[in-house]
Design an enzyme around this catalytic site. Structure first.
Site, PDB file in Angstrom:
ATOM      1  N   ASN A 103      35.965 -44.434  58.934  1.00  0.00           N
ATOM      2  CA  ASN A 103      37.222 -44.178  58.237  1.00  0.00           C
ATOM      3  C   ASN A 103      37.480 -45.334  57.258  1.00  0.00           C
ATOM      4  OD1 ASN A 103      40.042 -44.466  57.665  1.00  0.00           O
ATOM      5  ND2 ASN A 103      40.482 -42.916  59.197  1.00  0.00           N
ATOM      6  N   HIS A 158      41.511 -48.133  55.111  1.00  0.00           N
ATOM      7  CA  HIS A 158      42.094 -49.453  54.917  1.00  0.00           C
ATOM      8  C   HIS A 158      41.441 -50.247  53.793  1.00  0.00           C
ATOM      9  CE1 HIS A 158      44.952 -48.464  57.808  1.00  0.00           C
ATOM     10  NE2 HIS A 158      44.055 -48.293  58.767  1.00  0.00           N
ATOM     11  N   HIS A 174      42.179 -40.338  55.629  1.00  0.00           N
ATOM     12  CA  HIS A 174      43.432 -39.664  55.969  1.00  0.00           C
ATOM     13  C   HIS A 174      44.307 -39.681  54.725  1.00  0.00           C
ATOM     14  CE1 HIS A 174      47.006 -39.476  59.062  1.00  0.00           C
ATOM     15  NE2 HIS A 174      47.143 -38.612  58.096  1.00  0.00           N
ATOM     16  N   ARG A 177      47.707 -39.300  53.562  1.00  0.00           N
ATOM     17  CA  ARG A 177      49.040 -39.247  54.169  1.00  0.00           C
ATOM     18  C   ARG A 177      50.063 -38.716  53.180  1.00  0.00           C
ATOM     19  NH1 ARG A 177      50.870 -41.570  58.618  1.00  0.00           N
ATOM     20  NH2 ARG A 177      49.283 -42.364  60.030  1.00  0.00           N
ATOM     21  N   ARG A 221      50.110 -43.862  51.332  1.00  0.00           N
ATOM     22  CA  ARG A 221      50.099 -45.325  51.442  1.00  0.00           C
ATOM     23  C   ARG A 221      48.700 -45.914  51.253  1.00  0.00           C
ATOM     24  NH1 ARG A 221      51.262 -45.909  57.869  1.00  0.00           N
ATOM     25  NH2 ARG A 221      52.909 -44.448  57.375  1.00  0.00           N
ATOM     26  N   GLU A 279      41.466 -36.179  57.238  1.00  0.00           N
ATOM     27  CA  GLU A 279      42.569 -35.982  58.183  1.00  0.00           C
ATOM     28  C   GLU A 279      43.836 -35.705  57.382  1.00  0.00           C
ATOM     29  OE1 GLU A 279      42.616 -39.781  59.966  1.00  0.00           O
ATOM     30  OE2 GLU A 279      40.701 -39.503  60.966  1.00  0.00           O
ATOM     31  N   THR A 325      48.950 -42.955  63.147  1.00  0.00           N
ATOM     32  CA  THR A 325      49.154 -41.698  63.856  1.00  0.00           C
ATOM     33  C   THR A 325      49.556 -41.988  65.300  1.00  0.00           C
ATOM     34  OG1 THR A 325      47.369 -40.857  62.481  1.00  0.00           O
ATOM     35  CG2 THR A 325      48.081 -39.452  64.291  1.00  0.00           C
ATOM     36  N   GLU A 380      39.328 -33.499  68.238  1.00  0.00           N
ATOM     37  CA  GLU A 380      39.161 -34.947  68.314  1.00  0.00           C
ATOM     38  C   GLU A 380      40.171 -35.455  69.322  1.00  0.00           C
ATOM     39  OE1 GLU A 380      38.765 -37.185  64.685  1.00  0.00           O
ATOM     40  OE2 GLU A 380      39.695 -38.950  65.606  1.00  0.00           O
ATOM     41  N   HIS A 428      40.696 -43.277  67.439  1.00  0.00           N
ATOM     42  CA  HIS A 428      41.943 -44.017  67.380  1.00  0.00           C
ATOM     43  C   HIS A 428      41.871 -45.286  68.214  1.00  0.00           C
ATOM     44  CE1 HIS A 428      45.945 -44.689  66.036  1.00  0.00           C
ATOM     45  NE2 HIS A 428      45.740 -43.681  65.236  1.00  0.00           N
TER      46      HIS A 428
HETATM   47  N1  PXP Z   1      41.046 -40.274  64.018  1.00  0.00           N
HETATM   48  C1  PXP Z   1      42.256 -39.876  63.573  1.00  0.00           C
HETATM   49  C2  PXP Z   1      42.616 -38.437  63.716  1.00  0.00           C
HETATM   50  C3  PXP Z   1      43.131 -40.789  62.952  1.00  0.00           C
HETATM   51  O1  PXP Z   1      44.339 -40.357  62.518  1.00  0.00           O
HETATM   52  C4  PXP Z   1      42.718 -42.120  62.774  1.00  0.00           C
HETATM   53  C5  PXP Z   1      43.607 -43.080  62.054  1.00  0.00           C
HETATM   54  O2  PXP Z   1      43.796 -42.626  60.737  1.00  0.00           O
HETATM   55  C6  PXP Z   1      41.442 -42.478  63.240  1.00  0.00           C
HETATM   56  C7  PXP Z   1      40.640 -41.545  63.882  1.00  0.00           C
HETATM   57  C8  PXP Z   1      40.914 -43.860  63.092  1.00  0.00           C
HETATM   58  O3  PXP Z   1      41.662 -44.725  63.897  1.00  0.00           O
HETATM   59  P1  PXP Z   1      41.441 -46.278  63.788  1.00  0.00           P
HETATM   60  O4  PXP Z   1      41.747 -46.670  62.381  1.00  0.00           O
HETATM   61  O5  PXP Z   1      42.401 -46.843  64.790  1.00  0.00           O
HETATM   62  O6  PXP Z   1      39.996 -46.550  64.129  1.00  0.00           O
END
Ligand code: PXP
Length: 246
Positions: free
Chosen positions: A12, A15, A48, A50, A54, A75, A113, A163, A198
């Protein structure tokens, strides 16, 4: 049981965009991070979009779709606005690939989330969104808490994966492994592929991988991008690939 070699890592890259948006600068580019993550062994790029934009922006999605070499997992909340974006961007892959949408719950103002989708309560809306996405050739996953009723409700036409939300486990409650395991076994029995994500890190991932071999995909962001600041993105991704392929 999933053979270790078949487990997938979705990186992901939200960030990277968070840092970019802090200055509204053109850098760092999440598409560049996606390319590096793939070179380091990522099987999928996750982001993601949003409602408050952001981090990931609308313009990032077609760029990611066109530049990723693997698959894109976007996402999003199942709002009309997000559905339009998914249908406009992901159904138009120049290489005919079937990208994925993971439907998530989104609460304005949340830091991240906070919980899984309540599929039990919003079953009709989720089913309708899944059917529209599937009809456009987009694969659908639902982000749910490891709760049996939510898992059962997720077995909807058009949904091929769930998931499991690992945030309780990741926030130092190792006993949640039992809930995740039971939910994964239940989902597999219902014919759903099982992903997890997550709060996962190179510290808490190994026990999860060992305890729940039913999980075929991990989506991990914050810990990878954070660790990349110190050890580089290549090492941060490779270390997790090594853990899930053990
Ligand atoms: N899976 C989902 C559905 C999420 O919403 C997120 C955060 O955007 C992640 C995975 C990744 O989580 P993390 O950034 O805590 O690894």
């Amino acid at each position: 049981m999933t053979h270790a070699a078949l487990r997938r890592l979705g990186v992901n890259i939200d960030h990277v965009a968070t840092v970019r948006q802090a200055r509204r600068s053109p850098y760092p580019d999440p598409a560049a991070a996606a390319a590096l993550a793939e070179l380091s062994g990522a099987d999928q790029i996750t982001c993601h979009i949003r409602m408050d934009r952001r981090h990931i922006q609308d313009a990032d999605l077609p760029r990611l779709r066109d530049s990723v070499q693997t698959l894109l997992n976007v996402e999003m909340a199942a709002t009309d606005e997000m559905m339009d974006i998914a249908l406009a961007v992901l159904a138009q892959d120049p290489h005919g690939r079937h990208h994925r949408v993971t439907l998530v719950e989104e609460r304005p103002g949340e830091i991240t989330t906070e919980g899984g989708l309540d599929v039990v309560t919003h079953r009709d809306a989720v089913a309708s969104a899944a059917a529209r996405l599937q009809a456009a050739g987009i694969r659908v996953s639902l982000f749910v808490d490891p709760v049996p009723d939510q898992v059962r409700a997720s077995a909807l036409p058009g949904v091929d994966m769930i998931e499991l939300n690992t945030s309780v486990y990741a926030e130092n409650d190792p006993s949640d492994l039992a809930r995740i395991k039971a939910a994964a076994v239940l989902a597999q029995g219902l014919g759903l592929e099982v992903a997890a994500g997550h709060g996962l890190t190179h510290h808490n991932l190994p026990p999860l991988v060992a305890a729940v071999p039913e999980i075929v995909e991990y989506n991990i962001g914050h810990s990878i991008i954070s660790r990349a600041l110190f050890v580089g993105l290549d090492r941060a991704v490779r270390d997790l690939v090594d853990i899930i392929r053990r």
